[in-house]
Design a protein around this motif. Structure first.
Motif: not given
Length: 132
Positions: A87, A106-108, A16, A11, A56, A85
């Motif tokens: 957004g 995201k948000p996780l 994060i 990421d 990401d 993972v």
């Protein structure tokens, strides 16, 4: 170099990356991190063999999409499970096209993250750090 219960978090967002690393290490995982797709590729090429990659998609140099394409094209890395993972909202067909093993938005939610990771790699409950 191999570690038991090793995860690779890719990421470009420092906060994060650090938050994921801290949460996962508290659960007993060894966590290697990469701030870009390029850094992750270099880690794999230099011997890192994680049990799971948290990826990401939106990164400046090599995107998660490009990283995943590279990974799938290299048999020695293709079998490493990947959970996206991101957004960026993904539809089920987009997730299927990526050929990943899971998707977390995201948000996780921490419990959901830990449950998802544990499906692939059981926590050792022996905190440790892998640095790359």
């Amino acid at each position: 170099m191999e570690y038991l219960n090793c995860l690779l978090v890719i990421d470009d967002d420092h906060d994060i990356r650090l938050s994921l690393q801290d949460a996962l290490e508290m659960e007993g995982y060894h966590v290697a991190t990469a701030s870009s797709g390029r850094e992750a590729l270099e880690s794999l090429e230099h011997g890192l063999r994680p049990d799971l990659i948290l990826l990401d998609l939106m990164m400046p140099d090599i995107s998660g999409w490009a990283f995943r394409s590279w990974q799938r094209a290299h048999p020695e890395f293709a079998s490493i499970p990947v959970v996206v993972v991101s957004g960026q909202g993904l539809s089920p067909p987009e997730v299927a096209r990526l050929g990943v093993d899971g998707y977390l938005a995201k948000p996780l939610d921490l419990d959901h993250l830990l449950d998802t990771v544990a499906r692939f790699v059981p926590p050792s409950h022996q905190p440790g750090v892998a640095s790359w």
